[in-house]
Motif scaffolding. Structure first.
Motif, short mmCIF file in Angstrom:
data_model
loop_
_atom_site.label_atom_id
_atom_site.label_comp_id
_atom_site.label_asym_id
_atom_site.label_seq_id
_atom_site.Cartn_x
_atom_site.Cartn_y
_atom_site.Cartn_z
N UNK A 55 0.84 -1.20 0.00
CA UNK A 55 0.00 0.00 0.00
C UNK A 55 0.87 1.24 0.00
N UNK A 56 0.32 2.31 -0.52
CA UNK A 56 0.90 3.63 -0.42
C UNK A 56 0.25 4.26 0.79
N UNK A 57 0.93 5.16 1.49
CA UNK A 57 0.42 5.67 2.77
C UNK A 57 -1.04 6.12 2.72
N UNK A 58 -1.48 6.64 1.60
CA UNK A 58 -2.86 7.13 1.51
C UNK A 58 -3.87 6.00 1.32
N UNK A 59 -3.39 4.80 1.00
CA UNK A 59 -4.28 3.65 0.77
C UNK A 59 -4.27 2.65 1.91
N UNK A 60 -3.71 3.02 3.06
CA UNK A 60 -3.58 2.10 4.19
C UNK A 60 -4.94 1.53 4.62
N UNK A 61 -5.95 2.37 4.75
CA UNK A 61 -7.26 1.92 5.24
C UNK A 61 -7.88 0.89 4.29
N UNK A 62 -7.76 1.11 3.01
CA UNK A 62 -8.32 0.16 2.03
C UNK A 62 -7.58 -1.17 2.07
N UNK A 63 -6.26 -1.12 2.17
CA UNK A 63 -5.47 -2.35 2.24
C UNK A 63 -5.82 -3.13 3.51
N UNK A 64 -5.97 -2.44 4.63
CA UNK A 64 -6.33 -3.10 5.89
C UNK A 64 -7.71 -3.73 5.78
N UNK A 65 -8.64 -3.03 5.18
CA UNK A 65 -9.99 -3.55 5.02
C UNK A 65 -10.00 -4.83 4.18
N UNK A 66 -9.23 -4.85 3.10
CA UNK A 66 -9.15 -6.03 2.25
C UNK A 66 -8.58 -7.22 3.02
N UNK A 67 -7.55 -6.97 3.83
CA UNK A 67 -6.96 -8.05 4.62
C UNK A 67 -7.91 -8.52 5.72
N UNK A 68 -8.66 -7.58 6.31
CA UNK A 68 -9.63 -7.95 7.34
C UNK A 68 -10.68 -8.91 6.77
N UNK A 69 -11.10 -8.68 5.54
CA UNK A 69 -12.09 -9.56 4.90
C UNK A 69 -11.51 -10.96 4.69
N UNK A 70 -10.27 -11.04 4.27
CA UNK A 70 -9.61 -12.34 4.07
C UNK A 70 -9.46 -13.06 5.41
N UNK A 71 -8.98 -12.34 6.42
CA UNK A 71 -8.78 -12.93 7.74
C UNK A 71 -10.10 -13.43 8.31
N UNK A 72 -11.15 -12.64 8.19
CA UNK A 72 -12.47 -13.03 8.70
C UNK A 72 -13.00 -14.25 7.97
N UNK A 73 -12.81 -14.30 6.66
CA UNK A 73 -13.26 -15.46 5.89
C UNK A 73 -12.56 -16.74 6.35
N UNK A 74 -11.25 -16.64 6.60
CA UNK A 74 -10.51 -17.81 7.10
C UNK A 74 -11.03 -18.19 8.48
N UNK A 75 -11.20 -17.22 9.37
CA UNK A 75 -11.69 -17.51 10.71
C UNK A 75 -13.07 -18.16 10.66
N UNK A 76 -13.97 -17.64 9.83
CA UNK A 76 -15.32 -18.19 9.72
C UNK A 76 -15.30 -19.63 9.21
N UNK A 77 -14.45 -19.90 8.22
CA UNK A 77 -14.37 -21.26 7.67
C UNK A 77 -13.79 -22.23 8.68
N UNK A 78 -12.82 -21.79 9.47
CA UNK A 78 -12.26 -22.66 10.51
C UNK A 78 -13.31 -22.95 11.57
N UNK A 79 -14.07 -21.96 11.97
CA UNK A 79 -15.12 -22.15 12.99
C UNK A 79 -16.22 -23.07 12.51
N UNK A 80 -16.53 -23.02 11.21
CA UNK A 80 -17.66 -23.79 10.68
C UNK A 80 -17.32 -25.24 10.36
N UNK A 81 -16.04 -25.61 10.44
CA UNK A 81 -15.68 -27.00 10.08
C UNK A 81 -16.05 -27.99 11.16
#
Length: 81
Positions: A55-81
Motif C-alpha cells: 500500500x501507499x500511505x494514503x491507501x492504508x485503510x483500504x489495504x487493511x480492510x481487504x486483509x480484514x475480509x480475508x482474515x475473517x473469511x478464514x476464521x469463519x471457515x475454521x469455525x464452521x468446520x
C-alpha cells in the motif's frame, strides 16, 4: 478444507494452528514508497505463511480492510468446520 490465498497459494484450514492479527510490516524493501501490511498463518507443522498487501500511505485503510475480509473469511471457515 482448502482455502486459496490472494497470491494463489492453497492452504489446508484443518492444519492451521494460529492466525495473527493484522499489523503494519513497514516499508517494502522491493518497492519505492510502498509499505506492507499483513498477517501470519501458523500451521500445525510450524510453517508460517505471510499474507501481505502493498500500500501507499494514503491507501492504508483500504489495504487493511481487504486483509480484514480475508482474515475473517478464514476464521469463519475454521469455525464452521
Amino acid at each position: 478444507m482448502q482455502f486459496t490465498l490472494p497470491d494463489g497459494q492453497i492452504i489446508d484450514l484443518n492444519k492451521v494452528a494460529e492466525l495473527s492479527s493484522i499489523r503494519d510490516l513497514g516499508p517494502d524493501p522491493h518497492k519505492i514508497s510502498q509499505c506492507l501490511i499483513g498477517f501470519s498463518i501458523r500451521m500445525k507443522n510450524g510453517q508460517s505463511i505471510q499474507v501481505t498487501k502493498n500500500y501507499h500511505f494514503s491507501d492504508w485503510a483500504q489495504a487493511k480492510k481487504e486483509l480484514e475480509l480475508i482474515l475473517k473469511e478464514i476464521q469463519d471457515k475454521i469455525k464452521s468446520k
